[in-house]
Design a protein around this motif. Structure first.
Motif, PDB file in Angstrom:
ATOM      1  N   ASP A   1       0.814  -1.215   0.000  1.00  0.00           N
ATOM      2  CA  ASP A   1       0.000   0.000   0.000  1.00  0.00           C
ATOM      3  C   ASP A   1       0.851   1.269   0.000  1.00  0.00           C
ATOM      4  N   GLY A   2       1.987   1.248   0.707  1.00  0.00           N
ATOM      5  CA  GLY A   2       2.766   2.472   0.878  1.00  0.00           C
ATOM      6  C   GLY A   2       4.222   2.383   0.493  1.00  0.00           C
ATOM      7  N   GLY A   3       4.687   1.206   0.090  1.00  0.00           N
ATOM      8  CA  GLY A   3       6.072   1.078  -0.329  1.00  0.00           C
ATOM      9  C   GLY A   3       6.995   0.603   0.786  1.00  0.00           C
ATOM     10  N   ILE A   4       8.249   0.384   0.436  1.00  0.00           N
ATOM     11  CA  ILE A   4       9.218  -0.189   1.359  1.00  0.00           C
ATOM     12  C   ILE A   4       9.505   0.728   2.542  1.00  0.00           C
ATOM     13  N   GLU A   5       9.493   2.044   2.337  1.00  0.00           N
ATOM     14  CA  GLU A   5       9.803   2.947   3.442  1.00  0.00           C
ATOM     15  C   GLU A   5       8.701   2.943   4.494  1.00  0.00           C
ATOM     16  N   ALA A   6       7.457   2.816   4.050  1.00  0.00           N
ATOM     17  CA  ALA A   6       6.351   2.720   5.007  1.00  0.00           C
ATOM     18  C   ALA A   6       6.468   1.438   5.821  1.00  0.00           C
ATOM     19  N   ALA A   7       6.801   0.335   5.139  1.00  0.00           N
ATOM     20  CA  ALA A   7       6.988  -0.928   5.844  1.00  0.00           C
ATOM     21  C   ALA A   7       8.181  -0.850   6.788  1.00  0.00           C
ATOM     22  N   ARG A   8       9.251  -0.194   6.331  1.00  0.00           N
ATOM     23  CA  ARG A   8      10.442  -0.053   7.166  1.00  0.00           C
ATOM     24  C   ARG A   8      10.127   0.724   8.445  1.00  0.00           C
ATOM     25  N   ALA A   9       9.353   1.788   8.318  1.00  0.00           N
ATOM     26  CA  ALA A   9       9.001   2.596   9.491  1.00  0.00           C
ATOM     27  C   ALA A   9       8.219   1.767  10.498  1.00  0.00           C
ATOM     28  N   PHE A  10       7.286   0.952  10.022  1.00  0.00           N
ATOM     29  CA  PHE A  10       6.498   0.095  10.907  1.00  0.00           C
ATOM     30  C   PHE A  10       7.383  -0.932  11.598  1.00  0.00           C
ATOM     31  N   VAL A  11       8.263  -1.569  10.842  1.00  0.00           N
ATOM     32  CA  VAL A  11       9.134  -2.596  11.421  1.00  0.00           C
ATOM     33  C   VAL A  11      10.098  -1.978  12.433  1.00  0.00           C
ATOM     34  N   HIS A  12      10.724  -0.874  12.081  1.00  0.00           N
ATOM     35  CA  HIS A  12      11.672  -0.244  13.006  1.00  0.00           C
ATOM     36  C   HIS A  12      10.980   0.158  14.306  1.00  0.00           C
ATOM     37  N   ARG A  13       9.765   0.667  14.195  1.00  0.00           N
ATOM     38  CA  ARG A  13       9.050   1.122  15.385  1.00  0.00           C
ATOM     39  C   ARG A  13       8.788  -0.025  16.358  1.00  0.00           C
ATOM     40  N   ASN A  14       8.526  -1.203  15.836  1.00  0.00           N
ATOM     41  CA  ASN A  14       8.121  -2.314  16.693  1.00  0.00           C
ATOM     42  C   ASN A  14       9.214  -3.349  16.953  1.00  0.00           C
ATOM     43  N   TRP A  15      10.175  -3.475  16.058  1.00  0.00           N
ATOM     44  CA  TRP A  15      11.224  -4.491  16.222  1.00  0.00           C
ATOM     45  C   TRP A  15      12.538  -3.922  16.749  1.00  0.00           C
ATOM     46  N   GLU A  16      12.840  -2.671  16.449  1.00  0.00           N
ATOM     47  CA  GLU A  16      14.127  -2.123  16.874  1.00  0.00           C
ATOM     48  C   GLU A  16      14.308  -2.131  18.387  1.00  0.00           C
TER      49      GLU A  16
END
Length: 238
Positions: free
Chosen positions: A134-149
């Motif tokens: 829906d939003g591209g790799i950067e949108a997915a990256r932001a979600f993953v970093h927020r919850n996995w980092e």
């Protein structure tokens, strides 16, 4: 939250508040939160889960290389394995309260509510894919970093291998070997629960349960190692 599961814009608003992303294509979101066991569902999240597993792996691997620029592959791999593990994804799903918004068999949700269950881990991976599409790799990256980092620096130990450690421990003192046997299999085909017994000559039997035979055997081995003082309770619960 109302007893009736929200749909459409209402669902999008609830999820947006939890994941920090606003969906443009609400069909992707609905599909990501629909398990194959859902009654009357015309689609499910299996294909999204397949894609999300790969997207999550790529983003987590890249994140770890940035967080630990001096670490060797042997140091990064255990962190990676722990972060993309089904239990980690399931726990993140519980933290985001996705269980409240899943379309899935009621018995499945009720039985696995406290532990999360594989269905919730799959939903988290499907959600990663849905955000990516829906939003591209950067949108997915932001979600993953927020919850996995926040978890990345905690996942420092090599994932436990209870069956392997039990085999090594037994071999040090005898020629006996652990013997595993399935005691029973319960639950529907899409979410089975296996119960296994473990016998080592000279010791009382141990038992374990899990969503697969392997998981049940690992649980039984963990119980044995904790009971005999080889592992601490904390390690056995990891």
């Amino acid at each position: 939250m109302a007893l009736k599961r929200p749909t459409g814009e209402a669902l999008a608003q609830e999820i947006s508040a939890r994941v920090g992303y606003i969906f443009k294509d609400l069909r992707l979101l609905e599909t990501a939160l629909t398990h194959s066991s859902a009654v009357k569902a015309t689609t499910n999240n299996e294909r999204l889960e397949f894609l999300g597993d790969r997207v999550l792996g790529l983003i987590v691997a890249d994140m770890l290389l940035q967080l630990f620029p001096e670490a060797r592959e042997g140091e990064i791999a255990p962190r990676f394995n722990a972060l993309v593990d089904a239990r980690t994804c399931s726990n993140i799903g519980l933290q985001l309260e996705l269980d409240q918004f899943m379309r899935a068999d009621a018995a499945l949700k009720s039985r696995t509510r406290k532990a999360g269950g594989n269905y919730l881990a799959d939903a988290v991976e499907a959600l990663v894919a849905a955000i990516y599409l829906d939003g591209g790799i950067e949108a997915a990256r932001a979600f993953v970093h927020r919850n996995w980092e926040p978890l990345a620096r905690l996942a420092v130990e090599k994932p436990a291998n209870p069956k392997g450690e039990l085999q090594e421990w037994v071999a040090r003192s005898s020629d006996a070997r652990p013997v595993y046997a399935i005691q029973k299999r319960e639950g529907p085909d899409h979410e089975p629960v296996f119960t296994v017994s473990l016998q080592v000559n000279g010791f009382a039997p141990a038992h374990g349960s899990g969503s697969s035979r392997r998981a049940a055997e690992e649980a039984a081995a963990s119980e044995f190692l904790v009971r005999e003082g080889v592992w601490t309770v904390e390690k056995g619960a990891a």
